[in-house]
Motif scaffolding. Structure first.
Motif, PDB file in Angstrom:
ATOM      1  N   LEU A  37      53.618  53.625  60.025  1.00 42.59           N
ATOM      2  CA  LEU A  37      54.382  52.482  59.528  1.00 42.59           C
ATOM      3  C   LEU A  37      55.814  52.514  60.039  1.00 42.59           C
ATOM      4  O   LEU A  37      56.404  51.471  60.336  1.00 42.59           O
ATOM      5  CB  LEU A  37      54.348  52.448  57.996  1.00 42.59           C
ATOM      6  N   ASP A  38      56.381  53.709  60.151  1.00 39.59           N
ATOM      7  CA  ASP A  38      57.714  53.824  60.741  1.00 39.59           C
ATOM      8  C   ASP A  38      57.692  53.335  62.192  1.00 39.59           C
ATOM      9  O   ASP A  38      58.622  52.659  62.649  1.00 39.59           O
ATOM     10  CB  ASP A  38      58.198  55.283  60.699  1.00 39.59           C
ATOM     11  N   ALA A  39      56.625  53.682  62.908  1.00 36.00           N
ATOM     12  CA  ALA A  39      56.499  53.235  64.304  1.00 36.00           C
ATOM     13  C   ALA A  39      56.380  51.712  64.376  1.00 36.00           C
ATOM     14  O   ALA A  39      56.857  51.091  65.340  1.00 36.00           O
ATOM     15  CB  ALA A  39      55.298  53.897  64.964  1.00 36.00           C
ATOM     16  N   PHE A  40      55.728  51.107  63.360  1.00 36.08           N
ATOM     17  CA  PHE A  40      55.615  49.644  63.317  1.00 36.08           C
ATOM     18  C   PHE A  40      56.926  48.980  62.878  1.00 36.08           C
ATOM     19  O   PHE A  40      57.064  47.759  62.976  1.00 36.08           O
ATOM     20  CB  PHE A  40      54.513  49.210  62.344  1.00 36.08           C
ATOM     21  N   GLY A  59      53.845  53.060  47.000  1.00 42.47           N
ATOM     22  CA  GLY A  59      54.951  52.139  46.778  1.00 42.47           C
ATOM     23  C   GLY A  59      56.278  52.853  46.606  1.00 42.47           C
ATOM     24  O   GLY A  59      57.308  52.431  47.143  1.00 42.47           O
ATOM     25  N   VAL A  60      56.275  53.944  45.847  1.00 47.45           N
ATOM     26  CA  VAL A  60      57.502  54.713  45.617  1.00 47.45           C
ATOM     27  C   VAL A  60      57.987  55.347  46.918  1.00 47.45           C
ATOM     28  O   VAL A  60      59.192  55.393  47.193  1.00 47.45           O
ATOM     29  CB  VAL A  60      57.268  55.767  44.517  1.00 47.45           C
ATOM     30  N   GLU A  61      57.063  55.831  47.730  1.00 52.68           N
ATOM     31  CA  GLU A  61      57.430  56.374  49.037  1.00 52.68           C
ATOM     32  C   GLU A  61      58.129  55.295  49.880  1.00 52.68           C
ATOM     33  O   GLU A  61      59.141  55.575  50.554  1.00 52.68           O
ATOM     34  CB  GLU A  61      56.191  56.880  49.767  1.00 52.68           C
ATOM     35  N   SER A  62      57.613  54.079  49.834  1.00 50.01           N
ATOM     36  CA  SER A  62      58.223  52.981  50.571  1.00 50.01           C
ATOM     37  C   SER A  62      59.645  52.716  50.093  1.00 50.01           C
ATOM     38  O   SER A  62      60.554  52.490  50.893  1.00 50.01           O
ATOM     39  CB  SER A  62      57.387  51.703  50.413  1.00 50.01           C
ATOM     40  N   ALA A  63      59.838  52.753  48.761  1.00 46.35           N
ATOM     41  CA  ALA A  63      61.176  52.529  48.206  1.00 46.35           C
ATOM     42  C   ALA A  63      62.140  53.618  48.652  1.00 46.35           C
ATOM     43  O   ALA A  63      63.290  53.347  48.997  1.00 46.35           O
ATOM     44  CB  ALA A  63      61.099  52.471  46.683  1.00 46.35           C
ATOM     45  N   LEU A 121      54.570  44.272  53.441  1.00 49.22           N
ATOM     46  CA  LEU A 121      53.719  45.460  53.544  1.00 49.22           C
ATOM     47  C   LEU A 121      52.896  45.556  52.273  1.00 49.22           C
ATOM     48  O   LEU A 121      53.449  45.500  51.169  1.00 49.22           O
ATOM     49  CB  LEU A 121      54.584  46.712  53.719  1.00 49.22           C
ATOM     50  N   VAL A 122      51.574  45.683  52.428  1.00 48.21           N
ATOM     51  CA  VAL A 122      50.677  45.726  51.264  1.00 48.21           C
ATOM     52  C   VAL A 122      49.731  46.909  51.400  1.00 48.21           C
ATOM     53  O   VAL A 122      49.125  47.114  52.460  1.00 48.21           O
ATOM     54  CB  VAL A 122      49.852  44.426  51.136  1.00 48.21           C
ATOM     55  N   PHE A 123      49.620  47.688  50.316  1.00 51.30           N
ATOM     56  CA  PHE A 123      48.667  48.783  50.246  1.00 51.30           C
ATOM     57  C   PHE A 123      47.554  48.420  49.277  1.00 51.30           C
ATOM     58  O   PHE A 123      47.816  47.916  48.181  1.00 51.30           O
ATOM     59  CB  PHE A 123      49.345  50.063  49.729  1.00 51.30           C
TER      60      PHE A 123
END
Length: 201
Positions: A37-40, A59-63, A121-123
């Motif tokens: 996701l970082d590469a994207f 979600g928390v990781e994304s935040a 971004l959706v998980f």
């Protein structure tokens, strides 16, 4: 014990959901996922939706990594309480509600979502008992709420078939990590209208 891997709250241990009703994403898979996701380049400043959130780990990781707003959707009472505890790990130091927890069934949440609300971004990490037609119906409800260039990540057992992508969404990558498989999808490009030329044009 699972933890926030990187970002502002990197290294912070996460609360886990007691019992065996949820299937947490392992740190190994999470690290590989977020590397992609970082590469994207889709995390910083993103609006993120974590469906079937479990502990809210993704979600928390994304935040922690710079998402501007995160919605965690979880129906189970114990799991939603854990989501809130983990959300506070980033909300408290940020002094604002970056991560919001919604105790709701996924289908009901999407049905209530107003037109024009979009996520980048959706998980989706649905429980094993959710069958393929039900997952396809959720993806169809989600499609109108995807921003341009959005990324959808579906996490399933490697023994399950590829999701049935609805009209308006298409897979662009997949990865397998042991018993876990990740499918990456995006909004399908609008087809250019057919141009009919008159004689002499």
């Amino acid at each position: 014990m699972s933890r926030i891997i990187s970002g502002a709250a990197g290294g912070t241990p996460l609360a886990s959901v007691p019992g065996s009703l949820t299937r947490p994403t392992t740190d190994r898979v999470k690290e590989a996922l977020f590397s992609r996701l970082d590469a994207f380049d889709v995390i910083a400043g993103a609006r993120v939706l974590d469906l079937y959130a479990g502990s809210g780990s993704l979600g928390v990781e994304s935040a922690s990594r710079g998402a501007s707003a995160v919605d965690l959707v979880e129906f189970d009472a114990k799991a939603s309480e854990v989501c809130q505890r983990n959300a506070d790990l980033v909300n408290t130091p940020a002094r604002r509600k970056v991560v919001a927890v919604h105790r709701s069934k996924v289908e009901s949440f999407l049905d209530r979502t107003a037109e024009g609300v979009l996520w980048d971004l959706v998980f989706l990490d649905p429980p094993y008992p959710l069958d393929e037609p039900a997952l396809g119906a959720v993806l169809a409800k989600l499609t109108p709420h995807l921003a341009a260039g959005a990324v959808v990540v579906v996490e399933r057992s490697s023994r399950t078939p590829e999701p049935a992508w609805p009209e308006g969404m298409e897979r662009f990558a997949e990865r397998k990590y042991g018993e876990t498989k990740l499918w990456f999808a995006e909004p399908a490009p609008d087809e250019a209208p057919e141009v009919v030329l008159e004689d002499g044009e």
